[in-house]
Motif scaffolding. Structure first.
Motif, PDB file in Angstrom:
ATOM      1  N   LEU A  56       0.810  -1.222   0.000  1.00 11.63           N
ATOM      2  CA  LEU A  56       0.000   0.000   0.000  1.00 11.63           C
ATOM      3  C   LEU A  56       0.842   1.270   0.000  1.00 11.63           C
ATOM      4  O   LEU A  56       0.314   2.352  -0.249  1.00 11.63           O
ATOM      5  CB  LEU A  56      -0.932   0.009   1.221  1.00 11.63           C
ATOM      6  CG  LEU A  56      -1.937  -1.139   1.302  1.00 11.63           C
ATOM      7  CD1 LEU A  56      -2.718  -1.061   2.602  1.00 11.63           C
ATOM      8  CD2 LEU A  56      -2.863  -1.132   0.117  1.00 11.63           C
ATOM      9  N   ARG A  57       2.132   1.149   0.296  1.00 11.83           N
ATOM     10  CA  ARG A  57       3.066   2.288   0.332  1.00 11.83           C
ATOM     11  C   ARG A  57       2.587   3.404   1.257  1.00 11.83           C
ATOM     12  O   ARG A  57       2.586   4.580   0.910  1.00 11.83           O
ATOM     13  CB  ARG A  57       3.336   2.814  -1.060  1.00 11.83           C
ATOM     14  CG  ARG A  57       3.933   1.783  -1.972  1.00 11.83           C
ATOM     15  CD  ARG A  57       4.591   2.436  -3.165  1.00 11.83           C
ATOM     16  NE  ARG A  57       5.217   1.430  -4.008  1.00 11.83           N
ATOM     17  CZ  ARG A  57       6.480   1.011  -3.868  1.00 11.83           C
ATOM     18  NH1 ARG A  57       7.226   1.481  -2.914  1.00 11.83           N
ATOM     19  NH2 ARG A  57       6.969   0.119  -4.691  1.00 11.83           N
ATOM     20  N   LEU A  58       2.159   2.996   2.457  1.00 11.46           N
ATOM     21  CA  LEU A  58       1.703   3.960   3.455  1.00 11.46           C
ATOM     22  C   LEU A  58       2.897   4.497   4.240  1.00 11.46           C
ATOM     23  O   LEU A  58       3.873   3.779   4.460  1.00 11.46           O
ATOM     24  CB  LEU A  58       0.732   3.296   4.432  1.00 11.46           C
ATOM     25  CG  LEU A  58      -0.542   2.714   3.848  1.00 11.46           C
ATOM     26  CD1 LEU A  58      -1.285   1.933   4.912  1.00 11.46           C
ATOM     27  CD2 LEU A  58      -1.415   3.803   3.276  1.00 11.46           C
ATOM     28  N   SER A  59       2.818   5.726   4.673  1.00 14.98           N
ATOM     29  CA  SER A  59       3.835   6.251   5.581  1.00 14.98           C
ATOM     30  C   SER A  59       3.566   5.665   6.970  1.00 14.98           C
ATOM     31  O   SER A  59       2.435   5.258   7.272  1.00 14.98           O
ATOM     32  CB  SER A  59       3.762   7.778   5.621  1.00 14.98           C
ATOM     33  OG  SER A  59       2.573   8.192   6.251  1.00 14.98           O
ATOM     34  N   PRO A  60       4.575   5.621   7.827  1.00 12.94           N
ATOM     35  CA  PRO A  60       4.337   5.091   9.177  1.00 12.94           C
ATOM     36  C   PRO A  60       3.241   5.844   9.928  1.00 12.94           C
ATOM     37  O   PRO A  60       2.454   5.233  10.645  1.00 12.94           O
ATOM     38  CB  PRO A  60       5.696   5.257   9.862  1.00 12.94           C
ATOM     39  CG  PRO A  60       6.683   5.232   8.759  1.00 12.94           C
ATOM     40  CD  PRO A  60       6.001   5.886   7.595  1.00 12.94           C
ATOM     41  N   GLU A  61       3.184   7.160   9.735  1.00 13.68           N
ATOM     42  CA  GLU A  61       2.166   7.950  10.433  1.00 13.68           C
ATOM     43  C   GLU A  61       0.763   7.536  10.004  1.00 13.68           C
ATOM     44  O   GLU A  61      -0.140   7.380  10.821  1.00 13.68           O
ATOM     45  CB  GLU A  61       2.362   9.452  10.163  1.00 13.68           C
ATOM     46  CG  GLU A  61       3.622  10.021  10.768  1.00 13.68           C
ATOM     47  CD  GLU A  61       4.867   9.762   9.921  1.00 13.68           C
ATOM     48  OE1 GLU A  61       4.729   9.421   8.717  1.00 13.68           O
ATOM     49  OE2 GLU A  61       5.969   9.878  10.462  1.00 13.68           O
ATOM     50  N   GLU A  70     -10.340   0.369   8.485  1.00 19.87           N
ATOM     51  CA  GLU A  70      -9.777   1.129   7.369  1.00 19.87           C
ATOM     52  C   GLU A  70      -8.676   0.333   6.675  1.00 19.87           C
ATOM     53  O   GLU A  70      -8.609   0.288   5.445  1.00 19.87           O
ATOM     54  CB  GLU A  70      -9.210   2.457   7.860  1.00 19.87           C
ATOM     55  CG  GLU A  70     -10.247   3.444   8.325  1.00 19.87           C
ATOM     56  CD  GLU A  70      -9.644   4.648   9.007  1.00 19.87           C
ATOM     57  OE1 GLU A  70     -10.324   5.695   9.007  1.00 19.87           O
ATOM     58  OE2 GLU A  70      -8.517   4.558   9.530  1.00 19.87           O
ATOM     59  N   PHE A  71      -7.824  -0.301   7.463  1.00 19.26           N
ATOM     60  CA  PHE A  71      -6.747  -1.108   6.889  1.00 19.26           C
ATOM     61  C   PHE A  71      -7.317  -2.265   6.073  1.00 19.26           C
ATOM     62  O   PHE A  71      -6.849  -2.566   4.977  1.00 19.26           O
ATOM     63  CB  PHE A  71      -5.824  -1.634   7.994  1.00 19.26           C
ATOM     64  CG  PHE A  71      -4.648  -2.396   7.482  1.00 19.26           C
ATOM     65  CD1 PHE A  71      -3.598  -1.738   6.868  1.00 19.26           C
ATOM     66  CD2 PHE A  71      -4.580  -3.775   7.606  1.00 19.26           C
ATOM     67  CE1 PHE A  71      -2.502  -2.441   6.392  1.00 19.26           C
ATOM     68  CE2 PHE A  71      -3.502  -4.475   7.142  1.00 19.26           C
ATOM     69  CZ  PHE A  71      -2.451  -3.806   6.534  1.00 19.26           C
ATOM     70  N   GLY A  72      -8.353  -2.901   6.588  1.00 20.19           N
ATOM     71  CA  GLY A  72      -8.984  -4.003   5.857  1.00 20.19           C
ATOM     72  C   GLY A  72      -9.565  -3.555   4.525  1.00 20.19           C
ATOM     73  O   GLY A  72      -9.423  -4.245   3.513  1.00 20.19           O
ATOM     74  N   HIS A  73     -10.213  -2.405   4.512  1.00 18.64           N
ATOM     75  CA  HIS A  73     -10.754  -1.885   3.253  1.00 18.64           C
ATOM     76  C   HIS A  73      -9.646  -1.539   2.272  1.00 18.64           C
ATOM     77  O   HIS A  73      -9.764  -1.807   1.076  1.00 18.64           O
ATOM     78  CB  HIS A  73     -11.626  -0.652   3.513  1.00 18.64           C
ATOM     79  CG  HIS A  73     -12.947  -0.975   4.139  1.00 18.64           C
ATOM     80  ND1 HIS A  73     -13.886  -1.772   3.535  1.00 18.64           N
ATOM     81  CD2 HIS A  73     -13.468  -0.610   5.334  1.00 18.64           C
ATOM     82  CE1 HIS A  73     -14.945  -1.883   4.329  1.00 18.64           C
ATOM     83  NE2 HIS A  73     -14.713  -1.188   5.435  1.00 18.64           N
ATOM     84  N   ALA A  74      -8.557  -0.953   2.761  1.00 14.18           N
ATOM     85  CA  ALA A  74      -7.444  -0.607   1.879  1.00 14.18           C
ATOM     86  C   ALA A  74      -6.811  -1.858   1.278  1.00 14.18           C
ATOM     87  O   ALA A  74      -6.461  -1.881   0.098  1.00 14.18           O
ATOM     88  CB  ALA A  74      -6.398   0.195   2.649  1.00 14.18           C
ATOM     89  N   VAL A  75      -6.702  -2.914   2.056  1.00 11.59           N
ATOM     90  CA  VAL A  75      -6.127  -4.166   1.552  1.00 11.59           C
ATOM     91  C   VAL A  75      -7.062  -4.798   0.531  1.00 11.59           C
ATOM     92  O   VAL A  75      -6.615  -5.298  -0.503  1.00 11.59           O
ATOM     93  CB  VAL A  75      -5.830  -5.132   2.718  1.00 11.59           C
ATOM     94  CG1 VAL A  75      -5.463  -6.502   2.206  1.00 11.59           C
ATOM     95  CG2 VAL A  75      -4.725  -4.568   3.592  1.00 11.59           C
ATOM     96  N   ARG A  76      -8.355  -4.780   0.795  1.00 16.07           N
ATOM     97  CA  ARG A  76      -9.314  -5.382  -0.140  1.00 16.07           C
ATOM     98  C   ARG A  76      -9.321  -4.680  -1.488  1.00 16.07           C
ATOM     99  O   ARG A  76      -9.535  -5.312  -2.514  1.00 16.07           O
ATOM    100  CB  ARG A  76     -10.710  -5.368   0.470  1.00 16.07           C
ATOM    101  CG  ARG A  76     -10.981  -6.629   1.234  1.00 16.07           C
ATOM    102  CD  ARG A  76     -12.414  -6.705   1.720  1.00 16.07           C
ATOM    103  NE  ARG A  76     -12.310  -6.865   3.168  1.00 16.07           N
ATOM    104  CZ  ARG A  76     -12.682  -5.972   4.063  1.00 16.07           C
ATOM    105  NH1 ARG A  76     -13.223  -4.863   3.687  1.00 16.07           N
ATOM    106  NH2 ARG A  76     -12.525  -6.200   5.341  1.00 16.07           N
TER     107      ARG A  76
END
Length: 106
Positions: A56-61, A70-76
């Motif tokens: 997902l290339r998310l920043s640590p923040e 939210e993480f589950g939706h982003a992964v899906r």
């Protein structure tokens, strides 16, 4: 104020791990509730961080600020979609078209 506290706090019973329970609700010898009956598994933090930072290339923040939902939706969104569930008739047709070989035939 003090009488009120005695009235509300007087029927509390100390339980395991400092958990306070009310005698009139659960009894004085009640065991602490445990929603996860059975073995508790550790959360796969390494896999979650690998997906969050790598795929997902998310920043640590942003990663640490996300809720699990939210993480589950982003992964899906990034994961390949699943097709429709095959029907029983489709499975039977595939089994007839491609029968398993026994060890004698191989």
């Amino acid at each position: 104020m003090r009488k009120r506290c005695r009235r509300f706090c007087g029927d509390r019973v100390g339980a395991v791990d400092g958990d306070l329970r009310f005698r009139r609700w659960t009894g004085s010898d009640a065991k602490p509730l445990d929603a996860a009956a059975g073995e508790r598994l550790a959360f796969p933090w390494e896999e979650a961080m690998a997906v969050g930072f790598g795929l997902l290339r998310l920043s640590p923040e942003v990663f640490w600020a996300m809720t699990p939902v939210e993480f589950g939706h982003a992964v899906r969104v990034r994961s390949p979609g699943r097709g429709p569930v095959p029907l029983r008739a489709d499975l039977v047709a595939l089994m007839r078209a491609f029968p398993d070989r026994s060890e004698k035939e191989a």
